[in-house]
Design a protein around this motif. Structure first.
Motif, mmCIF file in Angstrom:
data_model
loop_
_atom_site.group_PDB
_atom_site.id
_atom_site.type_symbol
_atom_site.label_atom_id
_atom_site.label_comp_id
_atom_site.label_asym_id
_atom_site.label_seq_id
_atom_site.Cartn_x
_atom_site.Cartn_y
_atom_site.Cartn_z
ATOM 1 N N GLU A 101 0.808 -1.227 0.000
ATOM 2 C CA GLU A 101 0.000 0.000 0.000
ATOM 3 C C GLU A 101 0.839 1.274 0.000
ATOM 4 O OE1 GLU A 101 -0.342 -2.496 2.148
ATOM 5 O OE2 GLU A 101 -0.620 -1.822 4.220
ATOM 6 N N ARG A 142 2.863 2.771 -6.794
ATOM 7 C CA ARG A 142 2.672 1.712 -5.810
ATOM 8 C C ARG A 142 3.390 0.462 -6.297
ATOM 9 N NH1 ARG A 142 -2.133 1.607 -2.958
ATOM 10 N NH2 ARG A 142 -2.746 -0.301 -3.971
ATOM 11 N N GLY A 144 2.535 -2.566 -6.760
ATOM 12 C CA GLY A 144 1.818 -3.350 -7.777
ATOM 13 C C GLY A 144 1.945 -2.766 -9.167
ATOM 14 N N THR B 185 -1.805 -8.743 -7.945
ATOM 15 C CA THR B 185 -0.775 -7.720 -7.759
ATOM 16 C C THR B 185 -1.283 -6.445 -7.090
ATOM 17 O OG1 THR B 185 -1.207 -6.926 -9.979
ATOM 18 C CG2 THR B 185 0.604 -8.465 -9.737
ATOM 19 N N LYS B 186 -2.578 -6.338 -6.891
ATOM 20 C CA LYS B 186 -3.159 -5.147 -6.267
ATOM 21 C C LYS B 186 -2.574 -3.883 -6.891
ATOM 22 C CE LYS B 186 -4.320 -7.116 -1.845
ATOM 23 N NZ LYS B 186 -4.070 -7.181 -0.430
ATOM 24 N N GLN B 187 -2.874 -3.699 -8.188
ATOM 25 C CA GLN B 187 -2.215 -2.606 -8.909
ATOM 26 C C GLN B 187 -2.616 -1.215 -8.412
ATOM 27 O OE1 GLN B 187 -3.507 -4.187 -12.514
ATOM 28 N NE2 GLN B 187 -1.557 -5.078 -13.067
ATOM 29 N N GLU B 188 -3.912 -1.007 -8.277
ATOM 30 C CA GLU B 188 -4.330 0.355 -7.961
ATOM 31 C C GLU B 188 -5.289 0.409 -6.790
ATOM 32 O OE1 GLU B 188 -5.547 3.038 -11.062
ATOM 33 O OE2 GLU B 188 -4.410 1.836 -12.479
ATOM 34 N N ALA B 189 -5.164 1.470 -6.021
ATOM 35 C CA ALA B 189 -6.117 1.671 -4.931
ATOM 36 C C ALA B 189 -7.457 2.083 -5.548
ATOM 37 C CB ALA B 189 -5.613 2.754 -4.001
ATOM 38 N N ALA B 254 -2.259 10.614 5.443
ATOM 39 C CA ALA B 254 -1.083 10.062 4.750
ATOM 40 C C ALA B 254 -0.109 11.179 4.379
ATOM 41 C CB ALA B 254 -1.520 9.299 3.504
ATOM 42 N N ARG B 255 -0.669 12.309 3.968
ATOM 43 C CA ARG B 255 0.195 13.436 3.592
ATOM 44 C C ARG B 255 0.961 13.970 4.806
ATOM 45 N NH1 ARG B 255 -3.963 15.034 0.129
ATOM 46 N NH2 ARG B 255 -4.884 16.330 1.758
ATOM 47 N N LEU B 263 2.006 6.574 8.978
ATOM 48 C CA LEU B 263 2.039 6.452 7.522
ATOM 49 C C LEU B 263 1.416 5.125 7.082
ATOM 50 C CD1 LEU B 263 3.004 7.505 4.742
ATOM 51 C CD2 LEU B 263 5.194 6.400 5.176
ATOM 52 N N LEU B 264 1.844 4.043 7.755
ATOM 53 C CA LEU B 264 1.319 2.718 7.420
ATOM 54 C C LEU B 264 -0.192 2.653 7.628
ATOM 55 C CD1 LEU B 264 4.019 0.345 8.931
ATOM 56 C CD2 LEU B 264 3.283 0.411 6.564
ATOM 57 N N ARG B 267 -2.040 4.727 4.886
ATOM 58 C CA ARG B 267 -1.961 4.060 3.583
ATOM 59 C C ARG B 267 -2.794 2.781 3.570
ATOM 60 N NH1 ARG B 267 -0.931 7.409 -0.300
ATOM 61 N NH2 ARG B 267 1.134 8.340 -0.282
ATOM 62 N N SER B 268 -2.824 2.118 4.716
ATOM 63 C CA SER B 268 -3.591 0.879 4.804
ATOM 64 C C SER B 268 -5.088 1.172 4.657
ATOM 65 C CB SER B 268 -3.256 0.206 6.135
ATOM 66 O OG SER B 268 -4.286 -0.586 6.563
ATOM 67 N N GLU B 271 -5.823 1.931 1.025
ATOM 68 C CA GLU B 271 -5.792 0.727 0.192
ATOM 69 C C GLU B 271 -7.220 0.281 -0.118
ATOM 70 O OE1 GLU B 271 -3.307 -0.665 -1.140
ATOM 71 O OE2 GLU B 271 -3.754 -2.764 -1.555
ATOM 72 N N ARG B 348 -1.452 -11.152 5.610
ATOM 73 C CA ARG B 348 -0.193 -10.409 5.536
ATOM 74 C C ARG B 348 0.904 -11.045 6.370
ATOM 75 N NH1 ARG B 348 -1.246 -4.890 3.946
ATOM 76 N NH2 ARG B 348 0.388 -4.123 5.279
#
Lengths: 233, 438
Positions: A101, A142, A144, B185-189, B254-255, B263-264, B267-268, B271, B348
């Motif tokens: 993420e 990201r 991915g 691959t979880k390309q995009e949020a 996040a910013r 941060l994690l 972002r999580s 996601e 995870r």
């Protein structure tokens, strides 16, 4: 001061009835790239984990020569070993194991932020490392959205950004095609031994091992041979 | 062929016992809670006097209130069951299995786990019957005969849970069928459209207007219909706006994040804001209910001075009902958080292990995980309470909402809800520690 950055002596480790390591002695010189090879189950990953302070051996010692003096890794508690890994070592795994993420630069900067560096500065360093590894312009992607080779370069940047004196890599090119594998291995060597740092690689790949300065062969938890690539025994 | 592959995938050892045990446990909890609620409410339908109708109407309200968090928990269990299989099903697609085969496998596996869980839930319900029988309504305990459900009801609930699992599996795995690589691959949020907020504000405004004209409505039927529409509409809107607001706040967090844990966490959440919402949406319901319950109790207090014995009994029973509804809702939220967290840690595990190797302290991982739940929770709990207060304002007036008793009930319910979620997180901490240790 010893010229060995890591000195392991008499390492033994068992998991139940399985003897993963059975009395291993190994010295790693500062600035060398050493490849640990062997079949699956030969104990090479366990050896890497013991050298890096991830796993504590049942018997034997591991010493690490840092700038501040010699550290007896096996005598450290869980928290101290965790700190040592964070501050003095870098790691590259087969799948990269980056945080999906986060963006590329955040993955790299995180290693510095864990050591207390402010985020803006950490990201600045991270961008520098990504650019040095040919990933300029991809910082905000990201994981991915990156190819396998690009993701592995991000992992190399993460391993190096803290200024780690030793980088441990477990099958760093295992998930890559041969051309990408060669590129990633070159990037790994350039950013470690190329800068006077030490690289310890566990690999199945003879081409990867062939690019290191020394190869250690393992079988049944023991070191059964040692050679210099390109030199016939 | 499908049955053979399903058996291969389901065999012990291929995915670990926890992969199957977790959804089964979650389905068991869903079933037992649903049966408990239905069993408790069925007694009301045996009363035929004037007050009986009021009790039945109130039971329907309580059931509707509980169905939403229950469906949310059921959905979480079903998604967990489906997610446990995501990777291998995506791999099957990569190996050339047809979309129909993958869908059939997903549905079959989820339904089998759901039915196993539902049957365990029936057993759990039987164990709870003696306790439910002790709950007093109209001055006496409900009794075992009163709360024991018949075979048709039991079979209906088991079938309903299986259907829920099947539906959720089909929806959850639609992406695998469309694009196996995308899921792997979880390309995009995911992105959420701003139109959600426009629709949300419009529905809340309509609900507010309906409450404003409620007292001039001609018949009881119209009043009930308007109440139901305003209530249901606002709850639906919470589900629409919730993920959008959570995403907006997480983007800002996040910013601004200065520490790895912050941060994690941000972002999580980014996601999948929808997943973050789903995890705490039960509290949105409870929070929403807390305002209704708080104002309701305050209203009852003002009516209570009349001195009518039967009316006083009804008010006391309504208080009991509110308490049971709130407790039931909390239980489901706690289970939802536990189930979702356990699934997240299992998913995870390898990443947590690698972060531990890199030297990330486990408390940092735990803080990140906690923040990723607690931050959306705070937004959800406060946002829902405010929304409910706005909708209820024309009906009860500011005086009742801000009355000390109302505020105390609302604050108490919110604090308990947040506490329960925190406990759910705490309960899964050992799992995280085990995952990090490898």
């Amino acid at each position: 001061m010893s010229s060995f950055v890591i000195e392991a002596s008499g390492l033994s480790k068992s998991f139940g009835q399985t003897h993963a390591l059975a009395g291993v002695d190994l010295q790693v010189r500062t600035g060398e790239a050493i490849a640990i090879m062997g079949a699956s189950g030969s104990g090479k990953t366990t050896l890497l984990h013991c050298l890096a302070g991830i796993t504590r051996p049942d018997a034997g010692t591991v010493g690490f020569q840092s700038g501040a003096g010699r550290v007896e890794v096996t005598a450290l508690g869980e928290r101290e070993r965790s700190r040592l890994r964070r501050e003095a070592y870098g790691f590259v795994f087969q799948q990269g194991l980056l945080i999906p993420e986060l963006t590329a630069v955040e993955n790299v900067a995180l290693a510095l932020m864990l050591n207390g560096m402010p985020r803006a500065r950490a990201e600045e360093y991270g961008r520098g490392w990504l650019a040095a590894l040919g990933l300029a312009g991809m910082e905000d992607r990201r994981i991915g959205q990156l190819s396998g080779g690009q993701a592995q370069r991000v992992a190399i940047a993460r391993a190096q950004v803290t200024g780690a004196s030793v980088v441990f890599a477990d099958e760093p090119t295992g998930a890559l095609d041969s051309a990408t594998s060669a590129e990633v291995m070159q990037a790994l060597l350039d950013s470690t031994t190329g800068q006077g740092r030490t690289l310890v690689v566990v690999t199945h790949d003879a081409d990867v091992a062939g690019r290191c300065s020394r190869i250690v062969d393992m079988r049944d938890g023991r070191i059964v041979g040692e050679r210099v690539p390109g030199v016939t025994a | 062929m499908i049955a053979r592959v399903a058996w291969l995938l389901a065999r012990p050892g291929t995915s670990g016992a926890a992969a199957s045990l977790l959804p089964v446990t979650a389905f068991a909890i869903v079933t037992s809670l649903l049966l408990t609620v239905l069993g408790g409410a069925q007694t009301f339908w045996t009363w035929t006097d004037d007050f009986g109708v009021t009790y039945q109407a109130l039971a329907v309200v309580a059931l509707v209130l509980l169905v939403v968090p229950l469906a949310s928990l059921g959905g979480a269990a079903a998604r967990l069951s489906a997610r446990r299989r995501d990777d291998r099903l995506a791999t099957l697609r990569l190996l050339g299995a047809t979309p129909a085969t993958v869908s059939a496998l997903a549905v079959l596996e989820s339904v089998v786990l759901a039915v196993a869980g539902a049957l365990a839930g029936v057993v759990l319900y039987f164990a709870l019957v003696p306790l439910i029988a002790l709950i007093p309504f109209r001055g006496e305990a409900l009794g075992i005969d009163g709360v024991l459900l018949g075979v048709p009801a039991l079979a209906g609930v088991v079938a309903g849970v299986a259907l829920l699992a099947a539906g959720s599996a089909v929806l959850g795995l639609r992406q695998v069928v469309i694009s196996p690589l995308g899921v792997r691959t979880k390309q995009e949020a995911p992105k959420l459209h701003w139109l959600r907020i426009v629709i949300g504000i419009a529905v809340i405004a309509i609900a507010f207007l309906m409450m404003s004209v409620l007292q001039v409505a001609g018949s009881m039927l119209v009043i009930l219909a308007m109440l139901g529409a305003a209530f249901g509409g606002t709850i639906a809107v919470l589900n629409l706006i919730g993920p959008w607001v959570i995403r907006l706040v997480a983007q800002s967090q996040a910013r601004r994040a200065k520490t790895p844990a912050r941060l994690l966490a941000a972002r999580s959440v980014l996601e999948s804001p929808k997943a973050a919402w789903r995890q705490v949406s039960g509290v949105a319901m409870t929070s929403f209910m807390a305002v209704f319950a708080g104002t309701g109790i305050a209203l009852l207090g003002s009516f209570g001075e009349a001195g009518d014995v039967e009316a006083m009994q009804l008010f006391a029973d309504i208080r009991t009902g509110i308490l049971i509804t709130v407790v039931g809702s909390f239980l489901m939220v706690a289970c939802s958080v536990g189930v979702n967290q356990a699934a997240g840690i299992l998913d995870r595990g390898e990443l947590y292990r690698s972060l531990d190797m890199l030297g990330m302290p486990t408390p940092t991982m735990d803080t990140a995980r906690r923040r990723a739940v607690m931050s959306p929770l705070r937004i959800t709990a406060i946002g829902s309470a405010v929304t409910a207060a706005v909708v209820m304002l024309p009906l009860t007036g500011a005086a009742i909402i801000v009355a000390p008793l109302s505020l105390a009930v609302i604050a108490g319910v919110l604090a308990s809800g947040i506490g329960v979620v925190w406990l759910g997180l705490l309960a899964t901490k050992p799992m995280l520690e085990r995952a990090a240790a490898g």
